[in-house]
Design a protein around this motif. Structure first.
Motif, PDB file in Angstrom:
ATOM      1  N   ALA A 175       0.829  -1.208   0.000  1.00 13.11           N
ATOM      2  CA  ALA A 175       0.000   0.000   0.000  1.00 13.11           C
ATOM      3  C   ALA A 175       0.862   1.257   0.000  1.00 13.11           C
ATOM      4  O   ALA A 175       0.572   2.230  -0.710  1.00 13.11           O
ATOM      5  CB  ALA A 175      -0.933  -0.014   1.205  1.00 13.11           C
ATOM      6  N   ASP A 226       1.301   4.213  -2.820  1.00 14.09           N
ATOM      7  CA  ASP A 226       1.233   5.642  -2.497  1.00 14.09           C
ATOM      8  C   ASP A 226       2.404   6.388  -3.125  1.00 14.09           C
ATOM      9  O   ASP A 226       2.249   7.478  -3.695  1.00 14.09           O
ATOM     10  CB  ASP A 226       1.259   5.855  -0.980  1.00 14.09           C
ATOM     11  N   ARG A 280      -2.794  -3.781  -7.497  1.00 13.59           N
ATOM     12  CA  ARG A 280      -4.159  -3.698  -6.981  1.00 13.59           C
ATOM     13  C   ARG A 280      -4.346  -2.404  -6.175  1.00 13.59           C
ATOM     14  O   ARG A 280      -5.332  -1.682  -6.348  1.00 13.59           O
ATOM     15  CB  ARG A 280      -4.468  -4.920  -6.132  1.00 13.59           C
ATOM     16  N   ALA A 281      -3.390  -2.093  -5.305  1.00 15.92           N
ATOM     17  CA  ALA A 281      -3.479  -0.877  -4.502  1.00 15.92           C
ATOM     18  C   ALA A 281      -3.334   0.372  -5.361  1.00 15.92           C
ATOM     19  O   ALA A 281      -4.023   1.382  -5.138  1.00 15.92           O
ATOM     20  CB  ALA A 281      -2.408  -0.900  -3.415  1.00 15.92           C
ATOM     21  N   ARG A 296      -5.994   3.733  -6.219  1.00 17.12           N
ATOM     22  CA  ARG A 296      -5.649   5.139  -6.063  1.00 17.12           C
ATOM     23  C   ARG A 296      -5.848   5.924  -7.353  1.00 17.12           C
ATOM     24  O   ARG A 296      -6.168   7.111  -7.323  1.00 17.12           O
ATOM     25  CB  ARG A 296      -4.198   5.264  -5.575  1.00 17.12           C
TER      26      ARG A 296
END
Length: 270
Positions: free
Chosen positions: A115, A119, A147-148, A152
């Motif tokens: 994650a 970011d 996936r993360a 976003r």
């Protein structure tokens, strides 16, 4: 945990070396390890002013070992009449990896790091001046960073899954085969392999990669001789107990077999 970005060829090489324990822990394929990435980086043509190499790194404390990393290259390209930043994984578009299976990785220690790495990539995109296109290709199905990151980027992100096919070693059907992992012995036959390199591949890139991996003892060269001249050959990367045929010659129609699927994520500022 901390997220940081390292920029420039020398700094990216340092990040590749620092990530070596993580890559070993995760048992990533040869094409996602330091020797392949560093050789690909140095074998590439001298970078133009529009090419940048960056590493997005997640670490538990400053100056610590990476817990996750994304090694990226970006290039300014003229697209639809506008200069656009094209971002890809390091190695994409360079020397072709062995067919079959996912050749690249976004290595992370756990879901929390995935994650944070997403970011960091999203922040890098947000800080990019002007339009950009992102293409992260050749990754294994279910990659947690993709996936993360898709969450976003929202509706601008799209997944694509492809079923890959691997080469099958058929040299024993051609004739008596001599196989070796000796790096010095490879030099005798390397010009013949390079004369039959994959379409579009630069000889300099493949020569550097072959020599680096032969020196590490993870590249097998196999040849079939007729009057002391090679009439067929195959280079194979050795990954523990796994053999990944890379490229060869002398077999009219190279056989292929099914391999693991790959997933890609594309997105655009448009």
């Amino acid at each position: 945990m901390f997220i940081r970005v390292a920029e420039g060829r020398a700094r990216v090489v340092r990040e590749i070396r620092a990530a070596a324990p993580l890559l070993t822990e995760l048992a990533v394929p040869t094409t996602a390890r330091g020797p392949w990435l560093a050789a690909a980086l140095h074998a590439a043509p001298a970078p133009a002013a529009r090419v940048r190499h960056r590493a997005v790194v997640v670490e538990q404390h400053r100056q610590g070992r990476p817990a996750g990393a994304a090694l990226l290259s970006s290039r300014r390209v003229l697209r639809r009449g506008r200069w656009t930043t094209d971002l890809r994984l390091l190695g994409d578009g360079g020397a072709p990896p062995p067919p079959g299976g996912a050749p690249r990785r976004l290595p992370v220690r756990d879901a929390e790091v995935a994650a944070l790495l997403a970011d960091g990539i999203a922040d890098l995109l947000a800080a990019t001046r002007g339009p950009w296109d992102l293409a992260l290709t050749g990754l294994p199905l279910g990659d947690p960073v993709l996936r993360a990151l898709a969450a976003r980027l929202g509706v601008g992100a799209a997944f694509r899954t492809t079923r890959t096919r691997a080469l099958v070693d058929q040299l024993d059907d051609v004739g008596a085969v001599t196989r070796s992992v000796d790096a010095l012995d490879l030099e005798r036959w390397l010009p013949d392999f390079l004369d039959h390199r994959p379409a579009g591949a630069r000889a300099a890139d493949l020569r550097a990669l072959a020599r680096v991996h032969a020196a590490a003892g993870v590249l097998e060269h196999a040849v079939v001789l007729a009057e002391d001249r090679p009439v067929a050959g195959l280079l194979t990367l050795l990954e523990g107990g796994v053999r990944r045929p890379w490229w060869g010659f002398g077999v009219p129609e190279p056989a292929t077999g099914p391999a693991a699927p790959c997933v890609s994520l594309t997105a655009s500022s448009r």
